[in-house]
Structures are given as structure tokens and as C-alpha cells.
Design an enzyme around this catalytic site. Structure first.
Site, PDB file in Angstrom:
ATOM      1  CD  GLU A 178      34.717 -93.272   7.580  1.00  0.00           C
ATOM      2  OE1 GLU A 178      35.630 -92.524   7.183  1.00  0.00           O
ATOM      3  OE2 GLU A 178      33.527 -92.971   7.463  1.00  0.00           O
ATOM      4  CG  ASN A 202      31.027 -90.338   8.780  1.00  0.00           C
ATOM      5  OD1 ASN A 202      31.914 -90.013   8.015  1.00  0.00           O
ATOM      6  ND2 ASN A 202      31.249 -91.148   9.804  1.00  0.00           N
ATOM      7  CG  ASP A 234      29.368 -93.304   6.162  1.00  0.00           C
ATOM      8  OD1 ASP A 234      29.794 -92.265   6.699  1.00  0.00           O
ATOM      9  OD2 ASP A 234      29.979 -93.900   5.275  1.00  0.00           O
TER      10      ASP A 234
END
Lengths: 165, 593
Positions: B195, B278, B320
Site C-alpha cells: 500500500e 498485490n 487487492d
């Protein structure tokens, strides 16, 4: 490259903001964060840099100069702030709508580092411990003020202290 | 002898007892003994199965807590304790204190505690709570990761630090909550930060000194992937530099591909297996292409890191769907043929049974409700995607995608496999999401996400379930519904009992054959940790687990966040009443008959 140039602009603009606010003579001063800002020497106090986790002599914080939000309470800047909030990845920590994620909720009307507009500005500009990055080098002050205006526009829940089922 | 061979020989409980006796004589060995628990997943095959069989389906109703300990930390207590040489080792979430408890004395007093200096800024760069997934014992060392990008080795006898190596950079969004994995003289580690726009990697450290021996990237050109011509042979994909050519120019450099789950190792094939997380950002329109090797399983040689095969579960991930969940190694009979397989329950909702020598997919069936893909095409290895579920900034809010980005199963909640029943035991989530992607700019040290994705319950209204899965045929054997998402790891035992915890703070024992709950106890906080079992100095079987809800921020909604009066949150809409049943706080529990 573009960002470092903007960072320079920010420091200068910060200074002019202080000048604008107080209309007096200015001299450079160093904040606890080590950044140089222009300080109004004719007013009584240094700029409003304070941290809740510090204990002030006599139990009360020193009075600070007025550091007003030029957009306080205005709808249009708040709406722009709502766009800036995800665009600058604020939602990545504070959650969509600032309801809290890895970073704290900004909608409860409670603040670790003070909830006055100027204090929220400081939190964004200088960063805070445990991971709040300093955006002062990235965003010009008017964009930070729009973020502040957006955050202050968020309505707190009806009853914050009590949660019942 | 390798552990997965050992467990496969467990035909009868009597053998389990024999093995635990063997285990006692092997104290100090590398995770081969049922009396101890020396690595996160119990063995190299990642089975989380112990042959210990004193606790059975008949007597588990008499289980009771015999010892508890507050870690003094409020973060999510993922991971599991280790038990080596009659000592229990517990790593806390940040600030990553390591406790060593003397199991030979009443009350388990501390032998020592190790209190590292861990950068508090790492907390703010952790996507989803400052968790730690545990330590690994090998070669007379306790090795674990500090959240701020350091791996440390500690002397188990004295608590003194033997070495401390910086492996990751917090200022670039890298944190290190995963448990290290040790094969021979290599300590294998990877970073979180999917992220935060990291450039994901795996590193091999020298166990003796902590020196970084090799670094292998998960995305980028073959040379940086350590994918050497002639030795890298993916089963489905052909071509050079796929880790670069399946991305827009330079986008892979901040394309995520973190490593935060669990690993496994086959000593016969000399292959290390791990999943890659991801791609970033979440808005897939900023990264056209397959984005290899995100959302993939990679097989490497542990000694030099070279890549042998790779398979991508979710090409061009739009949801994701990290693939960092464990790869469990088992020998199964598939269509009448004995196969050496790897079994993986992906965030994307499919359970994959693969040939672990080649990376061929043998079985791929949904283990929860899935609607982003219709099926996996076994000829191409690719999912048949429902284009109406593709996300992107131009697509607006895409409604009702199943499962959510938390996964059909959370990768942090590992599966157990019992060779006695032949079933895989899985904590699952029954949730779907809406997904609104937005264009996002990368700012170093800040999140690089670009999506908002609220969840709702799937069909039936229950948010989770415990299931038993037959990986040879790809079908569910039994299911026990749970009111909340099932977020703890599983433990399977020679007594044919499986153990797991729930978010509302129940620790449960169930019949491995039927799923019927045989016993439960209300612990002090929701369980996101992984139960273990071991033999105490008194020869009795014990079960240990952490209580301590956290590990994802919706779990802390409402008044669950108890350490900060300035941070009071409205509960997440889909799980409003969880805070009625639990609150934060880390406690180690030990149970016995």
C-alpha cells in the site's frame, strides 16, 4: 524535482502569511521542528507551535499569535479539501471520509495535537510522531488550509462518549 | 527426515505418542518434533498439524486454562508462540518485545526479555496495524523481524542479541511484520508495503552472521528477479523479463509485490515456496498488463535465491488479491495418481492444488462465494474474469464484488492440514465489497492506494465460517458458520481435534471429522493468532494461543480502540456490534486437560 521547488515556495509563503496576519516587522526564527519561519516581532508571542504531550510551566500553554485559517467555514474550499484528501493519500491512513484507519479518526471532534485550525495546520505541515508525515515540503499553505477546512467541516457523531447496544 | 514425511506416516494415534517421545529426544532440532513448536507453521510443509493425541474429541470438553500472561501491548496479536527446550518464546506486536518463559517452573517465570529499540515511525507506515507474525528457531538462535525493517537473532539461553541486520527501509514504505523462514543456513525475509508503492523483494541472510547474501525482486527484469535463463521455467508463461514487460514502463519500480505471509520448503526438490502480494496502486488503470509477479506463487532455491518457477493467481489484480497466504505441501491422490502438491487458499476465493515441482494447476475451485471470475482455465492457468467486476478510476463504483480485499481467507490466518483426515481446515470470510478506484499520485512515505472499498456480508448474512476442504477434488467437506469474519489460524492434532479462535473472543475445539464444536472458552480479546500445541516438562499436552484483536483496522472500530481517548470511531457499518463482545489487549493463554 518539482516538489523540492515547491517546498521552497512553501517556506516563503508561510513567512508572508505571518506577515499578512500581523502586518508587522518580521525576523526569522527556528521552530521546534527546525524549520525557519518568519515571526512577527511586534506581537507578544512566538508562532503557535505546541504539542499536547508537553507539560507547560504553570499548567497552561503559552498564548500564541493569531494564525487564522483564510478559508474558515467556507464551503468551496472544504469541497476542494475533500478532493485533496484522497489525492494526497491522506485517506490511506485516516480512511475514506477521515473516519480512521491506521491513523486516527478526524471526525470525532477529539484531537491528539489540538483541534484549532492552526493546530491542524501544524500537524499537516510539520507531521506528528508515530507516522504522520510532514506535508510542509509538498503542499503549499493554501492547499493545507483547504484540507484543514475540509477536516473541520466533518460532522462528529451524535454521541461520542457513549456507545450502547 | 522431513516433517511432512513424518506426519504422513501418522496412521494411528499410537504413532503420534511415539513421535512425541522421539520429539523429546530431538529437543533443539529444527522443528521435527511433535513435543515442540520450533517454527511458525510447525513444519516445513506448513501443515500446522501436530501428532500429539492426549487431547481427543472425547476428552476435550475437560480442557481448561492453566496459565495466562498479558503482553501489555494492544495491537493485533497475530502469529504464534514457539516452544523449544521447555521454554516458550513470545514476540509482541510493535514494539516487538521477545519474552522467554521457563515452562519447568510453576507460573512459568521469565528467563529473560529482549526489548529492542524499534522506530515508532514504522507504526505509521504499516498498512494494517503494527503486527508481528512470530519467530523461528534454528541452529541455537531465535530469529525474528522488528517492524522497522530489521532482522535480529537472539541467544535462546541468555536473551543476548547475536546479530541485527537492516533489511528494509521504513522511509520507503517498507515494514517487516512477517515471520522469517530458515532453511539450512539461510534466513529468508521479505517486506510489507503493497500500500506504499514499494519494489517488493525477498532476501536471503546468512544464519550465522546476518549478512545479506542475496536479494531477489518479485517484479522487474529477470536479472533482478534472479531468474536465470535455462533454470527459470514457469509452467504457463513464456518469454523474457515478464516482471518488466507486463507493466507500463517504469511503473513496476513502485509496483508493490510485498511478502508478508508464510513460507514452506520441500527438501527433496530443494524448493522454497512463498506468495507475493498485490500490485500498487489499487487503481488498476495506472498499471495496464498482467503485472507479474504480483499476486503469484514463486519457487526459489533457498541457497542463492534463484527463481525456478512462478505462477500468477490473479493477473492484473483489480481487487487487492494478495497471494501471500501459505502454500501447504502434501502428498495427495488426484484422479487416481499420487501427486506431490502445494495447496493454497488465495484471497481471490479460489483454492488451488498445484504440482509443486512444476507449478501446474491440477485443481482450482472456489472455497467461498466468488463472482469476479467464473472459473480457472486449467489449460491456460488463467481465471475467466467477469468483466463487469473489473475496477478502475474510469469505472466508478463497482458494486458487490466477492470476495473482498480481505480475502476469501485472510492470509494472516493460516490453514492446517491433517494427514489423518486428509482435510484442510480453513478460516474463511463471507464478505463482498464495493470498489471505487481513484487516480492516485505516489508520494514517498505515504500510502499509494487509490481505492475505497466498503464491505458487506455475503449470502446468508454470516460474515465468516470454518470449513474443511478436500484439496484432491476441490470440494467443501463441512462448514461451521461464524457470525464474524474468521480471522485466526487453525491447528489440527493427532487427537482429531481442530482448534481456532474467533473475533468475538471464543477459543474453540471442534471435531476434525465433522466440525462439531466440542468445547469453547471466552478469552480476554478477539483471536487473530494461531494456536499451537506442545508437550510440557510434565509429559502433558498443552495448547497455547494469543488473544488480542487487531491486524486490520475495521477490527478496531468503535470503542475497541481503548488506548487513545482522542481516537473514537464510529463502528464499521458491516460489523457494528463487534465492539460489544471484545476489546483490545494481548494475552497469552495456555490450556490443558
Amino acid at each position: 524535482m518539482m516538489r523540492s521547488t515547491r517546498g521552497l515556495t512553501v517556506v516563503l509563503t508561510m513567512g508572508s502569511l505571518f506577515v499578512g496576519a500581523a502586518c508587522g516587522k518580521t525576523t526569522p526564527a527556528r521552530t521546534p521542528g527546525g524549520n525557519i519561519v518568519q515571526v512577527d516581532t511586534q506581537s507578544a508571542a512566538p508562532p503557535a507551535v505546541r504539542h499536547d504531550e508537553r507539560v507547560f510551566a504553570g499548567g497552561s500553554a503559552p498564548s500564541a499569535i493569531s494564525f487564522p485559517n483564510p478559508f474558515a467555514g467556507e464551503a468551496m474550499p472544504a469541497a476542494e479539501g475533500a478532493q485533496l484528501f484522497p489525492a494526497n493519500n491522506c485517506d490511506g491512513c485516516h480512511g475514506g471520509g477521515a473516519v480512521g484507519w491506521v491513523g486516527p479518526s478526524l471526525t470525532a471532534g477529539r484531537w491528539r495535537f489540538g483541534g484549532a485550525d492552526a493546530e491542524i495546520f501544524q500537524s499537516i505541515y510539520y507531521g506528528r510522531p508515530h507516522g504522520m508525515p510532514a506535508y510542509g515540503g509538498l503542499l503549499p499553505p493554501d492547499m493545507i488550509w483547504k484540507l484543514v477546512t475540509y477536516i473541520k467541516s466533518l460532522p462528529p457523531p451524535k454521541d461520542v462518549p457513549t456507545e450502547s447496544w | 527426515m522431513t516433517q511432512y514425511r513424518l506426519v504422513h506416516r501418522l496412521a494411528a494415534p499410537a504413532l503420534g505418542v511415539l513421535l512425541s517421545a522421539l520429539g523429546a529426544s530431538q529437543a533443539g532440532g529444527q522443528g521435527t518434533a511433535d513435543g515442540q513448536w520450533t517454527m511458525p507453521a510447525k513444519d516445513y510443509a506448513a501443515t500446522r498439524f501436530s501428532g500429539l493425541a492426549q487431547i481427543t474429541a472425547d476428552n476435550v470438553k475437560n480442557l481448561r486454562p492453566v496459565w495466562t500472561f498479558s503482553t501489555g501491548v494492544l495491537g493485533g496479536h497475530e502469529g504464534q508462540p514457539l516452544v523449544v527446550n521447555n521454554t516458550m518464546y513470545v514476540v509482541t506486536p510493535w514494539p516487538n518485545v521477545l519474552y522467554a518463559f521457563d515452562l519447568t517452573q510453576e507460573g512459568y517465570p521469565l528467563k529473560w526479555k529482549y526489548r529492542p529499540a524499534v522506530d515508532p515511525n514504522a507504526v505509521g507506515v504499516s498498512c494494517c496495524d503494527a503486527v508481528n507474525r512470530g519467530a523461528f528457531y534454528a541452529d541455537g538462535k531465535i530469529v525474528y523481524n522488528l517492524l522497522d525493517g530489521h532482522t535480529v537473532a537472539i541467544d535462546p539461553a541468555t536473551g543476548k542479541q547475536l546479530w541485527n541486520t537492516k533489511i528494509a527501509d521504513v522511509t520507503h514504505g517498507e515494514t517487516t511484520p512477517m515471520a522469517p523462514f530458515i532453511v539450512k543456513d539461510r534466513v529468508i525475509v521479505g517486506p510489507s508495503g503493497g500500500e506504499f508503492g514499494i519494489h517488493g523483494w525477498l532476501k536471503g541472510l546468512d544464519l550465522k552472521t546476518g549478512r545479506i547474501v542475496w536479494t531477489a525482486y518479485n517484479i522487474g527484469p529477470d536479472s533482478e528477479l534472479l531468474a536465470k535463463p535455462g533454470t527459470f521455467k514457469p509452467f504457463y508463461d513464456k518469454g523474457a523479463d515478464l516482471g518488466r514487460t507486463t507493466w507500463p514502463t517504469d511503473v513496476w519500480e513502485h509496483g508493490g509485490a510485498p511478502v508478508w505471509g508464510w513460507m514452506s520448503y520441500d527438501p527433496d526438490l530443494d524448493l522454497l515456496y512463498y506468495g507475493v502480494g498485490n500490485p500498487g496502486p489499487y487503481n488498476p488503470e495506472q498499471r495496464p498488463g498482467d503485472n507479474k509477479w504480483t499476486a503469484s506463487v514463486l519457487a526459489r532455491r533457498p541457497e542463492d535465491g534463484s527463481l525456478v518457477w512462478a505462477y500468477q493467481f490473479t493477473p492484473h489484480d483489480s481487487w487487492d488479491y494478495d497471494a501471500v497466504a501459505e502454500m501447504i505441501l502434501a502428498d495427495l491422490t488426484i484422479n487416481g495418481q499420487p501427486r506431490k502438491v502445494l495447496v493454497h487458499f488465495d484471497k481471490n476465493g479460489f483454492a488451488y492444488t498445484m504440482d509443486r515441482a512444476t507449478g501446474q494447476v491440477l485443481v482450482a475451485e472456489p472455497f467461498v462465494d466468488v463472482n469476479w471470475a467464473k472459473r480457472i482455465d486449467l489449460t491456460t492457468g488463467r481465471p475467466v474474469v467477469d468483466s463487469s467486476k473489473l475496477t478502475g478510476a474510469s469505472k466508478g463504483n463497482v458494486l458487490n464484488i466477492c470476495p473482498t480485499l480481505e480475502g476469501g481467507k485472510s492470509p494472516a490466518a493460516p490453514v492446517a492440514y491433517s494427514p489423518r483426515t486428509g482435510f484442510f481446515y480453513v478460516s474463511t470470510n463471507n464478505m463482498c465489497m464495493d470498489y471505487q478506484a481513484v487516480q492516485v499520485a505516489r508520494i514517498a512515505g505515504t500510502p499509494y492506494i487509490g481505492a475505497n472499498s466498503p464491505y458487506h456480508a455475503g449470502l446468508g448474512g454470516n460474515l465468516g465460517a470454518i470449513i474443511a476442504w478436500d484439496a484432491a477434488t476441490g470440494r467443501k467437506v463441512w462448514e461451521t458458520k461464524e457470525r464474524y469474519p474468521a480471522w485466526s489460524g487453525m491447528l489440527a492434532t493427532g487427537g482429531d481435534v481442530v482448534f481456532y479462535g474467533t473475533l468475538d473472543g471464543w477459543f474453540k475445539a471442534a471435531d476434525a471429522k465433522t466440525g462439531r464444536v466440542l468445547w469453547k472458552f471466552k478469552v480476554g480479546s478477539g483471536v487473530v493468532g494461531n494456536p499451537i500445541t506442545y508437550t510440557g516438562p510434565d509429559g502433558k499436552q498443552y495448547v497455547a494461543v494469543y488473544a488480542g484483536i487487531g491486524g486490520d483496522w475495521f477490527l478496531l472500530s468503535g470503542d475497541v480502540r481503548s488506548d487513545d481517548p482522542a481516537d473514537v470511531r464510529d463502528p464499521a457499518a458491516f460489523i457494528r456490534d463487534l465492539a460489544r463482545h471484545t476489546s483490545q489487549g494481548g494475552i497469552v493463554y495456555v490450556f490443558a486437560l
